[in-house]
Structures are given as C-alpha cells and as structure tokens.
Write a protein that holds these residues in place. Structure first.
Motif, PDB file in Angstrom:
ATOM      1  N   VAL A 148       0.844  -1.204   0.000  1.00 56.53           N
ATOM      2  CA  VAL A 148       0.000   0.000   0.000  1.00 56.53           C
ATOM      3  C   VAL A 148       0.874   1.247   0.000  1.00 56.53           C
ATOM      4  O   VAL A 148       0.598   2.233  -0.678  1.00 56.53           O
ATOM      5  N   PRO A 187      -3.797  -7.555  -2.326  1.00 58.80           N
ATOM      6  CA  PRO A 187      -4.208  -6.915  -1.068  1.00 58.80           C
ATOM      7  C   PRO A 187      -4.382  -5.400  -1.199  1.00 58.80           C
ATOM      8  O   PRO A 187      -5.324  -4.832  -0.642  1.00 58.80           O
ATOM      9  N   LEU A 244      -7.675  -4.805  -2.838  1.00 58.30           N
ATOM     10  CA  LEU A 244      -8.776  -5.033  -1.892  1.00 58.30           C
ATOM     11  C   LEU A 244      -8.898  -3.861  -0.937  1.00 58.30           C
ATOM     12  O   LEU A 244     -10.000  -3.437  -0.578  1.00 58.30           O
ATOM     13  N   ASN A 245      -7.759  -3.334  -0.529  1.00 56.27           N
ATOM     14  CA  ASN A 245      -7.778  -2.169   0.351  1.00 56.27           C
ATOM     15  C   ASN A 245      -8.469  -0.996  -0.330  1.00 56.27           C
ATOM     16  O   ASN A 245      -9.209  -0.250   0.313  1.00 56.27           O
ATOM     17  N   ILE A 282     -12.264  -1.531  -0.041  1.00 58.79           N
ATOM     18  CA  ILE A 282     -12.935  -1.215   1.229  1.00 58.79           C
ATOM     19  C   ILE A 282     -12.828   0.260   1.570  1.00 58.79           C
ATOM     20  O   ILE A 282     -13.556   0.742   2.420  1.00 58.79           O
ATOM     21  N   ILE A 289     -19.123  -0.740   0.090  1.00 61.33           N
ATOM     22  CA  ILE A 289     -18.404  -1.937  -0.316  1.00 61.33           C
ATOM     23  C   ILE A 289     -19.337  -2.816  -1.131  1.00 61.33           C
ATOM     24  O   ILE A 289     -20.451  -3.098  -0.720  1.00 61.33           O
ATOM     25  N   TRP A 332     -20.150  -6.115  -1.719  1.00 64.17           N
ATOM     26  CA  TRP A 332     -19.775  -7.365  -1.052  1.00 64.17           C
ATOM     27  C   TRP A 332     -19.742  -8.550  -1.997  1.00 64.17           C
ATOM     28  O   TRP A 332     -19.035  -9.527  -1.748  1.00 64.17           O
ATOM     29  N   MET A 361     -16.384  -8.286  -3.633  1.00 62.43           N
ATOM     30  CA  MET A 361     -15.411  -8.419  -2.548  1.00 62.43           C
ATOM     31  C   MET A 361     -15.229  -9.884  -2.165  1.00 62.43           C
ATOM     32  O   MET A 361     -14.103 -10.358  -2.021  1.00 62.43           O
ATOM     33  N   ALA A 375     -12.009 -12.221  -2.477  1.00 64.52           N
ATOM     34  CA  ALA A 375     -11.435 -12.892  -1.301  1.00 64.52           C
ATOM     35  C   ALA A 375     -11.218 -14.370  -1.598  1.00 64.52           C
ATOM     36  O   ALA A 375     -10.155 -14.921  -1.291  1.00 64.52           O
ATOM     37  N   PHE A 420      -5.480  -9.226   7.140  1.00 70.20           N
ATOM     38  CA  PHE A 420      -6.306  -8.204   6.491  1.00 70.20           C
ATOM     39  C   PHE A 420      -7.566  -8.824   5.875  1.00 70.20           C
ATOM     40  O   PHE A 420      -8.684  -8.335   6.056  1.00 70.20           O
ATOM     41  N   LEU A 421      -7.376  -9.946   5.189  1.00 74.27           N
ATOM     42  CA  LEU A 421      -8.513 -10.613   4.557  1.00 74.27           C
ATOM     43  C   LEU A 421      -9.451 -11.211   5.612  1.00 74.27           C
ATOM     44  O   LEU A 421     -10.673 -11.209   5.433  1.00 74.27           O
ATOM     45  N   ILE A 479     -11.671  -8.633   6.624  1.00 73.35           N
ATOM     46  CA  ILE A 479     -12.746  -8.420   5.648  1.00 73.35           C
ATOM     47  C   ILE A 479     -13.831  -9.496   5.778  1.00 73.35           C
ATOM     48  O   ILE A 479     -15.026  -9.189   5.767  1.00 73.35           O
ATOM     49  N   LEU A 480     -13.411 -10.766   5.943  1.00 70.06           N
ATOM     50  CA  LEU A 480     -14.393 -11.853   6.108  1.00 70.06           C
ATOM     51  C   LEU A 480     -15.310 -11.570   7.300  1.00 70.06           C
ATOM     52  O   LEU A 480     -16.530 -11.691   7.211  1.00 70.06           O
ATOM     53  N   ARG A 499     -15.789  -8.703   8.787  1.00 68.95           N
ATOM     54  CA  ARG A 499     -16.543  -7.476   8.583  1.00 68.95           C
ATOM     55  C   ARG A 499     -17.873  -7.794   7.902  1.00 68.95           C
ATOM     56  O   ARG A 499     -18.910  -7.234   8.235  1.00 68.95           O
ATOM     57  N   TRP A 500     -17.806  -8.710   6.949  1.00 74.49           N
ATOM     58  CA  TRP A 500     -19.013  -9.113   6.244  1.00 74.49           C
ATOM     59  C   TRP A 500     -19.942  -9.922   7.159  1.00 74.49           C
ATOM     60  O   TRP A 500     -21.143  -9.714   7.187  1.00 74.49           O
ATOM     61  N   PHE A 546      -7.387  -3.379  10.717  1.00 71.41           N
ATOM     62  CA  PHE A 546      -7.296  -2.570   9.510  1.00 71.41           C
ATOM     63  C   PHE A 546      -8.352  -2.990   8.487  1.00 71.41           C
ATOM     64  O   PHE A 546      -9.005  -2.153   7.877  1.00 71.41           O
TER      65      PHE A 546
END
Lengths: 278, 325
Positions: free
Chosen positions: A216, A228, A231-232, A235, A240, A242, A245, A249, B148-149, B152-153, B155-156, B265
């Motif tokens: 990043v 990554p 993906l950042n 978000i 988002i 989903w 996303m 993922a 990080f992922l 995200i998982l 978060r959903w 994050f």
C-alpha cells in the motif's frame, strides 16, 4: 499411552473438536457462498445459507469491471520472484549458521529475531523516502527487493532448523569421496532437504502474496497494485460491493490454501522446532 | 566436480595469502580462524545481511531518529531536531491513553481465549483418532489467509443488516434486534477480538501439541499408578513439563498481537470514531497523515513498552519455575 477415557469424556472431546472445526470452516464457507450468489441476492431476506441459484457473475465482474487479472498477475510475479530469491539467499545463510561456529553468529541470529519483534511500521516512512530516492517507488522490482529482505530473517531461521536435522556425516562422507564443501552442499545436502526447502518457499510466497502495508505504501498506480492493495482500495470506497469483494477474497485465499495444505507438515515442523528447543 | 576443484585452487590466489589456506586444509576439523574460512562464511552470509541491512535496518534506524525531529511530509522545510517534543505531544494527547487501553483489551481479550481453546484442542488431539491428520490440516488453514482478509471476512459476517452472525443469533433466540456490531465502539471491540481469537487458536494448538509430544509416557503411567486424577495429572505433570514452551509461546504471541494491526485494519480501520484503534493501527494512520516524527515516536514507545514487558515477564516466569523445583 494416555489412560482410558470415560464415555462422557469422549463425548465432550468429540463435541468440542467438532464444534471448533465448524467454527473454523464456517467463515470460509460463508464467503464462498456469498461469492456464488446472484449479485442482488446477497441483500435479500431471509438470508440464504444455500442459495437457490448459483452464479459466477461476481467473478466475471471482477475481471470485466475491475482489473483483477492485472492485480492477480502482479501478485503472482512479485510473490514468485521474491519467494524464490529469498529462499535461495536464505539457504546460503542458514547453511553457514547451522554448520559453522564463528564469533558473530549469535549476533546475527539475534539481529534476525529483532526484525520479527519490532513493529515494521516504524520503517514505513523512511523506506518510502529511500525508495523514492532510488526511483523504485511504484515499481514491481522495488517491491520485490523489499519483500526479499522481509522474508530472509524468518526463512533463514526456519531453514537452519532443517539443516540441523540432517546429520553432518552425510556431507563428511561426500567430502571424503572427493566433493568440495560447496559440492557437498549442492549435490548431497540440498536434495535431502528438498521438502523443507519447498516449505520455506511456500511460506515466503504466501507471506508476499498476503502482504498489505508495504505494498500500500510503495505502489500507487492501478497497473502495479497487488491483490491486497486492490482489496484495500475496494474497502476504502464508501460502499463496499460485497459480491465482488467476496469473489476477490475467494480467489485470493484459494491458491494460498492449496499451497499450505501441500506443505503444512513441514511448515509446522519449521515453526515448532525453534520454539520447542529454545 | 571440476568446477568445485578449480574454485579450491582459485580462492587462496584471490586472497593473495596462501599459508592460512594450507593450514585450514591440514586441520579441517578444527574451527580455527583462518582468512579463507572467514571469507567463505562472509560470502555465504553477505547477500542475506546486505538485503536486511539496506531494506530493514537502515529504514528502521533512520525512522527512529525521525522521532526526535520535526518531520512532517506536508511541510519538509523545517526538519530540525526537537528533542522529546514528539514524545511530549504523544503523552499530552488524551487519545493516546484511550488507544493504550484498547491495546490492553485487545491483547488480553485475544490471548486468554486463544490460550485456553488452543490448549484444550492440543490436549484432545494427543489421542489418536482416524481423521486426526485431516482434522489438523483443516483447523490449520486460517493461517494461509492474511490478517487483512480475515478482517474483511468478519466485517461481512458482522454486518449489521445482512450479516450472518446477527441472523444466527436471532435464529437461536439470543437477540430480538440486529446488533450494529461495527458501528458501536463496545461491540466493535468484541467483534475484532472474536476475529483474532478465531485466527490465533491454531498457533497455540500447534506449539502446545508439539511440546506435549515430548513428554515421556512413563510420567503419565507413574501418575496413574499413583492414582492421580485427571486434574492432578494436568496441573502436576502436563503443565510443569511444558512450562518453558507455554511461557515462551505466550510471550511471543503477546508481542505479536500487540503489533498486529491487520485484522483491525480490514475490519474497522480503527473506527467507529477511532474507538477500535490499537497502538499500531493508530501509528499507521499517523504515518498516512504524513507526520513521520510523531509516528516514529509512537513506534519507539511501543518498542520500549514491549521490552520492559518482556523483561518483567521473563523474570516472573523464571522465578515461578525456580520456586517449583
């Protein structure tokens, strides 16, 4: 080996282990199911645990609407090159640290450990400035150089453990037969250690594949982003999506999971050997 | 073979000093210092050392000195030395103490359940059963995923409207109304900790299982002959035998979780309104604002705190060990 367990104890044990397995697997199941729903169906009640209709639209959208193929390619190149070079360099340093006694050895091992302990974020700012001066910001080659450095300390410690598991006698026999030390390393030692070396490479590859903060910081333009970082970006936007996303993922997780499954035994061995001994 | 022989001949000549090389050949077993041996070691170590020094140590050290300077990317005209001003600014900021509190909750709230669950699984995995290998592989795989992922998982899953966790809780009759997990500071803290526990249990399982397998069976046989019960066997044989591994694993994990911003994050980004920042995520957001001086000062404070903690922790665990035996 352990005394007989009662029936009640057996039931508790199996129930607990089964429950933990469900808890472990569920998030992965859920993200996969989400990614396979028709885009609108994610936001429908009641929430479907097994959708009536499966669709690959979310996946198709990643490649048509976003440049996911580019990110995937970048991640693949960066992780493969950095993982390979870091493994090669670590083989040399691990070999020396496993087979020779010299004065600065303890200091070198400590220096490797320290890199694992100190929050790397203290280095982010200066690293960015240094890379700017070198003209290596927003450059895949620059990111590869940094990843190699990040992988080396742990990879060296891990490979050193594998070297120590191979008896000295093997090389000595080769050297008596007329091999040089270098020849003994490459012709005798490395072939024996192949599984460990593959595990070390996979560990490096997965770490680079997953790395977020350095990429990043160092990569700005869309064509240079790794997964990554992309993906950042997803978000950071206000809403988002989903569906895409979760598809992204899944595509990120599947390769690393396959690699880990392949090498998990050796990775576990590499991780535990150091700690149990120390 | 020819290549390696030629190298043998070449190396001393490149050095320009033959005698030490000959000495090394006559006494190959003795690790006496010779120039040739030293150069060989140096040559093997050089690439690794070079990479780590240039890309890790140099930025780390130059980052540390920024903590004592006025260093803000938004205005680099004045980068003078300011002593401890950045540290003072840090300690004067009330947010710093909130963040420290969150960090303590984050570390303790993650490590205790990770330890307990990880230990229990390790104990239960000692016994052989048919699919043990597969089971171990399955519970191992959160590890292939980046923090990080995972953020995200979760978060959903913790999404307040369409999240599966609210749905499951309401199906179980535990809640009437959906909980806005990540919008409320208190529940957001719980959510990120749950995600971290999910992720970290495996590490404890792996380390403890490896240590358990080093305990000789005779100890257990002796204990059962003496009529020791399950609890006594656990606390008087199992735990003391693997105390070193346990304390070391806990220490490593505390340091690691302290420095682990990835899940947060991905999951909350430190929000809502800075209420789930731990020290490292806060530091990242300061870095992103360009205030490298302040960020570095935070980093040095973290390093100092972890060092002090490690020293006290090692002293405490060592003392206990001495008292026992």
């Amino acid at each position: 080996m352990i005394n007989k367990e009662s029936i009640a104890g057996r039931i508790v044990r199996i129930a607990f282990l089964a429950m933990w397995l469900v808890i472990t697997v569920f998030p992965l199941y859920w993200i996969t199911i989400t990614s396979l729903k028709i885009p609108g169906a994610i936001f429908k009640f009641p929430i479907a645990y097994w959708p009536d209709e499966f669709s690959l639209q979310n996946y198709a959208g990643l490649f048509s609407k976003a440049q996911f193929g580019v990110y995937l390619g970048n991640s693949l190149i960066v992780a493969t090159v950095a993982g390979t070079v870091a493994t090669a360099i670590s083989i040399l340093s691990a070999y020396v640290l496993a087979r020779f006694e010299f004065r600065s050895k303890t200091a070198l091992l400590m220096a490797a450990l320290v890199t694992q302990m100190i929050p790397s974020f203290i280095a982010l700012g200066p690293l960015y400035m240094m890379m700017t001066q070198l003209g290596l910001v927003d450059n895949r080659f620059g990111l590869i150089l940094v990843y190699i450095a990040v992988c080396i300390p742990f990879c060296t410690v891990m490979l050193r453990g594998f070297f120590e598991n191979v008896p000295d006698a093997l090389e000595e026999a080769a050297m008596v037969d007329g091999c040089s030390r270098f020849g003994a390393l490459f012709r005798v030692l490395l072939p024996v250690m192949r599984p460990g070396i593959v595990a070390a490479f996979i560990f490096n590859f997965v770490n680079c594949w997953n790395e977020l903060f350095l990429s990043v910081t160092l990569m700005n333009s869309d064509t240079n982003k790794t997964i990554p970082t992309a993906l950042n970006g997803f978000i950071s936007s206000f809403n988002i999506d989903w569906g895409s996303m979760s598809a992204a993922a899944v595509l990120t997780i599947v390769p690393t999971m396959a690699l880990f499954a392949f090498a998990s035994r050796y990775i576990v061995q590499g991780l535990t050997s150091g700690a149990v001994k120390g | 073979m020819t290549r390696s022989t030629s190298e043998r001949v070449e190396r001393p000549s490149r050095l320009g000093s033959a005698p030490p090389a000959n000495m090394a050949d006559t006494r190959p077993r003795k690790p006496a210092f010779t120039t040739r041996r030293g150069l060989g070691i140096a040559a093997f170590m050089a690439p690794a050392v070079l990479f780590v020094v240039v890309f890790i140590y140099y930025p780390m050290i130059s980052g540390s000195q920024m903590a004592f300077r006025n260093w803000n990317l938004t205005d680099l005209t004045d980068t003078s030395w300011v002593g401890f001003k950045n540290f003072q600014a840090m300690f004067a900021d009330p947010v710093f103490y909130t963040v420290l509190g969150h960090t303590a909750v984050w570390v303790a709230g993650s490590i205790v359940p990770q330890f307990v669950i990880g230990f229990a699984i390790a104990l239960w995995l000692r016994r052989h059963f048919r699919f043990r290998g597969l089971y171990q592989a399955l519970i191992f795989f959160p590890w292939a995923i980046s923090g990080f992922l995972i953020g995200i998982l979760f978060r959903w899953m913790f999404n307040s409207e369409f999240g599966v966790i609210n749905d499951l809780l309401s199906k179980a009759g535990l809640i009437d109304q959906p909980i806005p997990w990540l919008a409320d500071p208190k529940t957001a803290m719980i959510a990120i900790t749950v995600a971290n526990v999910w992720y970290g249990v495996t590490f404890f399982t792996i380390m403890i299982l490896a240590a358990l397998q080093s305990i000789p069976d005779e100890l257990y046989e002796a204990a059962s002959l003496d009529g020791a019960g399950k609890a006594r066997t656990l606390f008087q044989i199992t735990v003391p035998s693997i105390r070193a591994t346990l304390s070391l694993t806990v220490l490593l994990r505390v340091i690691w979780i302290f420095n682990f911003p990835d899940i947060i994050f991905g999951m909350t980004g430190g929000g809502p309104s800075n209420e789930t920042h731990i020290v490292t995520t806060w530091m990242i957001s300061i870095t992103q604002q360009g205030d490298y001086g302040k960020a570095s000062a935070t980093g040095l404070i973290v390093v100092t705190m972890l060092l002090v903690f490690s020293v006290f922790y090692l002293m405490a665990t060592r003392e206990k060990k001495g008292a026992k035996s």
